[in-house]
Design a protein around this motif. Structure first.
Motif, PDB file in Angstrom:
ATOM      1  N   PRO A 211       8.951   0.528  -5.151  1.00 25.90           N
ATOM      2  CA  PRO A 211       8.812   1.512  -6.222  1.00 25.90           C
ATOM      3  C   PRO A 211       8.918   2.938  -5.682  1.00 25.90           C
ATOM      4  O   PRO A 211       8.311   3.262  -4.663  1.00 25.90           O
ATOM      5  CB  PRO A 211       7.433   1.230  -6.804  1.00 25.90           C
ATOM      6  CG  PRO A 211       6.682   0.550  -5.716  1.00 25.90           C
ATOM      7  CD  PRO A 211       7.698  -0.195  -4.908  1.00 25.90           C
ATOM      8  N   ILE A 212       9.680   3.764  -6.371  1.00 30.80           N
ATOM      9  CA  ILE A 212       9.823   5.180  -6.029  1.00 30.80           C
ATOM     10  C   ILE A 212       9.160   6.045  -7.098  1.00 30.80           C
ATOM     11  O   ILE A 212       8.394   6.944  -6.804  1.00 30.80           O
ATOM     12  CB  ILE A 212      11.317   5.581  -5.911  1.00 30.80           C
ATOM     13  CG1 ILE A 212      12.027   4.739  -4.866  1.00 30.80           C
ATOM     14  CG2 ILE A 212      11.468   7.065  -5.644  1.00 30.80           C
ATOM     15  CD1 ILE A 212      11.601   4.990  -3.455  1.00 30.80           C
TER      16      ILE A 212
ATOM     17  N   VAL B 117       5.322   3.817   1.283  1.00 26.55           N
ATOM     18  CA  VAL B 117       5.028   2.450   0.863  1.00 26.55           C
ATOM     19  C   VAL B 117       5.176   1.511   2.060  1.00 26.55           C
ATOM     20  O   VAL B 117       6.153   1.581   2.797  1.00 26.55           O
ATOM     21  CB  VAL B 117       5.972   2.008  -0.273  1.00 26.55           C
ATOM     22  CG1 VAL B 117       5.668   0.576  -0.705  1.00 26.55           C
ATOM     23  CG2 VAL B 117       5.874   2.960  -1.460  1.00 26.55           C
ATOM     24  N   THR B 118       4.180   0.663   2.256  1.00 31.01           N
ATOM     25  CA  THR B 118       4.232  -0.354   3.307  1.00 31.01           C
ATOM     26  C   THR B 118       3.913  -1.715   2.694  1.00 31.01           C
ATOM     27  O   THR B 118       3.044  -1.821   1.824  1.00 31.01           O
ATOM     28  CB  THR B 118       3.235  -0.075   4.449  1.00 31.01           C
ATOM     29  OG1 THR B 118       1.909   0.002   3.902  1.00 31.01           O
ATOM     30  CG2 THR B 118       3.562   1.220   5.156  1.00 31.01           C
ATOM     31  N   ALA B 119       4.619  -2.739   3.124  1.00 36.21           N
ATOM     32  CA  ALA B 119       4.380  -4.095   2.630  1.00 36.21           C
ATOM     33  C   ALA B 119       3.083  -4.633   3.215  1.00 36.21           C
ATOM     34  O   ALA B 119       2.723  -4.331   4.352  1.00 36.21           O
ATOM     35  CB  ALA B 119       5.547  -5.003   2.990  1.00 36.21           C
TER      36      ALA B 119
ATOM     37  N   GLU C 270       0.869  -1.187   0.000  1.00 35.41           N
ATOM     38  CA  GLU C 270       0.000   0.000   0.000  1.00 35.41           C
ATOM     39  C   GLU C 270       0.898   1.227   0.000  1.00 35.41           C
ATOM     40  O   GLU C 270       2.038   1.175   0.474  1.00 35.41           O
ATOM     41  CB  GLU C 270      -0.910   0.011   1.219  1.00 35.41           C
ATOM     42  CG  GLU C 270      -1.917  -1.123   1.193  1.00 35.41           C
ATOM     43  CD  GLU C 270      -2.832  -1.152   2.401  1.00 35.41           C
ATOM     44  OE1 GLU C 270      -4.024  -1.395   2.205  1.00 35.41           O
ATOM     45  OE2 GLU C 270      -2.351  -0.944   3.536  1.00 35.41           O
ATOM     46  N   ALA C 271       0.387   2.320  -0.540  1.00 37.66           N
ATOM     47  CA  ALA C 271       1.188   3.542  -0.623  1.00 37.66           C
ATOM     48  C   ALA C 271       0.295   4.727  -0.933  1.00 37.66           C
ATOM     49  O   ALA C 271      -0.885   4.577  -1.248  1.00 37.66           O
ATOM     50  CB  ALA C 271       2.250   3.401  -1.719  1.00 37.66           C
TER      51      ALA C 271
ATOM     52  N   ARG D 115      -4.484   7.121  -2.574  1.00 38.73           N
ATOM     53  CA  ARG D 115      -4.047   6.026  -1.696  1.00 38.73           C
ATOM     54  C   ARG D 115      -4.281   4.751  -2.491  1.00 38.73           C
ATOM     55  O   ARG D 115      -5.381   4.535  -3.017  1.00 38.73           O
ATOM     56  CB  ARG D 115      -4.880   6.042  -0.410  1.00 38.73           C
ATOM     57  CG  ARG D 115      -4.571   4.935   0.540  1.00 38.73           C
ATOM     58  CD  ARG D 115      -3.359   5.269   1.381  1.00 38.73           C
ATOM     59  NE  ARG D 115      -3.086   4.150   2.276  1.00 38.73           N
ATOM     60  CZ  ARG D 115      -1.885   3.759   2.619  1.00 38.73           C
ATOM     61  NH1 ARG D 115      -0.839   4.408   2.182  1.00 38.73           N
ATOM     62  NH2 ARG D 115      -1.716   2.742   3.415  1.00 38.73           N
ATOM     63  N   ILE D 116      -3.243   3.915  -2.631  1.00 38.75           N
ATOM     64  CA  ILE D 116      -3.343   2.726  -3.463  1.00 38.75           C
ATOM     65  C   ILE D 116      -3.099   1.473  -2.632  1.00 38.75           C
ATOM     66  O   ILE D 116      -2.241   1.448  -1.759  1.00 38.75           O
ATOM     67  CB  ILE D 116      -2.339   2.802  -4.645  1.00 38.75           C
ATOM     68  CG1 ILE D 116      -2.474   1.589  -5.561  1.00 38.75           C
ATOM     69  CG2 ILE D 116      -0.924   2.965  -4.164  1.00 38.75           C
ATOM     70  CD1 ILE D 116      -1.656   1.706  -6.843  1.00 38.75           C
TER      71      ILE D 116
END
Length: 194
Positions: free
Chosen positions: A157-158, A177-179, A30-31, A47-48
């Motif tokens: 990803p950046i 970004v969080t796993a 999520e990011a 927010r994805i």
């Protein structure tokens, strides 16, 4: 002299056989994301939630097109044929459900991409003050072009830039970004869309 020539030939063979392969990002993350297409005067903050394994993406987005703001909850499910998109307008409370025409394009470095090198976001001169990244690009036979920046550690990803004749150039930047997926129900379509 023969020993030196043989050593040099072995070194060249070893170096040429070490073609750097793209890393693999986490399959679930999520990011926050920012997308810009200056030519169309389009920007998006969102927010994805991303699930590469099941080919699903959920995006809660604020879209700005020529100074007009819209707010959407978009769920794209590519794991069925054809795929389905649910687009719920958060202002009007209307939902559009449609078949997805585009093929699944994962957030990852495409196969056979060219490694451009490594760089730091911030600095590598001060411990803890930078993030080391890898830069990749690819030109497709269709004329589409890809450029991506991923962290060396974790393959997070950046930034991605993707150009196609159909969409033009779209630049995506990823933050926070969080796993993993914090809410597994995020990939259930909004009840207003059923």
């Amino acid at each position: 002299m023969k020993t030196f020539v043989l050593f040099a030939a072995v070194c060249v063979a070893v170096v040429s056989s070490q073609v750097l392969q793209p890393c693999s990002p986490p399959p679930l993350w999520e990011a926050r994301i920012s997308r810009i297409d200056p030519e169309k005067r389009f920007s998006e903050r969102a927010r994805i939630s991303y699930d590469a394994t099941n080919r699903r993406i959920r995006v809660i987005e604020e879209v700005n097109i020529r100074d007009d703001k819209e707010y959407f909850d978009v769920l794209r499910i590519h794991n069925t044929e054809p795929g389905t998109e649910y687009r719920f307008n958060l202002k009007t409370k209307e939902c559009n459900k449609k078949e997805i025409e585009d093929a699944w394009r994962p957030f990852e470095v495409p196969p056979n991409s060219t490694f451009l090198g490594e760089s730091y976001i911030g600095t590598g001169a001060v411990p803890g003050a930078g993030v080391q990244t890898q830069l990749w690009d690819k030109a497709f036979e269709s004329g589409d072009k890809y450029f991506g920046v991923y962290t060396v550690v974790g393959c997070i990803p950046i930034q991605e830039e993707f150009y196609s004749r159909r969409t033009g150039l779209v630049t995506s930047t990823f933050f926070d970004v969080t796993a993993g997926i914090s809410d597994p129900n995020v990939f259930i379509p909004p009840r207003e869309c059923e």
